[in-house]
Write a protein that holds these residues in place. Structure first.
Motif, short mmCIF file in Angstrom:
data_model
loop_
_atom_site.label_atom_id
_atom_site.label_comp_id
_atom_site.label_asym_id
_atom_site.label_seq_id
_atom_site.Cartn_x
_atom_site.Cartn_y
_atom_site.Cartn_z
N LYS A 45 52.54 41.50 -7.49
CA LYS A 45 53.70 42.14 -8.14
C LYS A 45 53.24 42.85 -9.41
O LYS A 45 52.32 42.38 -10.09
N GLY A 49 58.00 43.12 -11.75
CA GLY A 49 58.34 42.12 -10.75
C GLY A 49 58.48 42.69 -9.35
O GLY A 49 58.78 41.97 -8.41
N GLN A 51 57.28 43.98 -5.80
CA GLN A 51 56.16 43.68 -4.92
C GLN A 51 55.43 44.96 -4.56
O GLN A 51 56.02 45.91 -4.09
N LYS A 54 51.43 42.77 -0.05
CA LYS A 54 51.51 41.43 0.53
C LYS A 54 50.50 41.37 1.66
O LYS A 54 50.63 42.06 2.67
N TYR A 156 49.13 43.01 -13.16
CA TYR A 156 49.61 42.57 -11.85
C TYR A 156 49.52 41.05 -11.75
O TYR A 156 48.56 40.44 -12.23
#
Length: 169
Positions: A45, A49, A51, A54, A156
């Motif tokens: 993130k 905050g 994203q 992933k 990050y």
């Protein structure tokens, strides 16, 4: 004549018994950075905050089996170093406290041999059995923050859990 039919069956049975071997307890060989090393499912993130990535983060041992340094990579070897979340470098680790960090680490993301780009990693920590994966499996948790010299002023945050191999995870 009927007894001749039993000979191949008896030979096969005999071969089966001869080929059975029993082994004692296996000795598990761990890498020099066990239990820190491994593959983790992580979410990266940005400072808002949101994203930005992933996928996987991997911590692996060095070729000289160091117990004070390890490799940390987010993404595949070929993942472009132009991405903010792409980091790949040799960091410092402490196996007793399961922590890791590094300042101005050469960023070899994108499978390059050398780079002028760097990253700084802080607050790296693995917590044994500190997370629950989506499958319900208890797994080790990982967390750290990093900055990438290609994106000055941005920090990050990475959080995740050790990869379990279950399809749900």
């Amino acid at each position: 004549m009927k007894q001749i039919r039993y000979i191949p069956f008896l030979l096969l049975l005999l071969v089966g018994f001869i080929s059975c071997e029993t082994y004692g307890d296996y000795e598990i060989e761990y890498s020099s950075i066990h239990p820190l090393g491994g593959k983790y499912r992580v979410v990266v993130k940005d400072e808002t905050g949101a994203q930005v990535y992933k996928n996987y983060c991997e911590i692996s041992n060095t070729t000289n089996e160091s117990t004070t340094q390890c490799w940390l990579r987010i993404g595949a070897y070929s993942l472009s170093g132009a991405n903010a979340y792409s980091i790949n470098g040799k960091i410092n680790c402490d196996l007793k406290t399961l922590t890791f960090s590094g300042t101005n680490i050469e960023n070899l993301a994108g499978n390059v041999a050398t780079s002028t780009n760097t990253f700084t990693l802080t607050d790296g920590k693995v917590t044994l059995q500190g997370a629950t994966a989506p499958s319900g499996t208890v797994a080790d948790a990982i967390s750290f923050t990093f900055t990438n010299s290609r994106f000055p002023g941005k920090t990050y945050t990475v959080e995740g859990y050790r990869y379990t191999g279950w399809s749900e995870d």
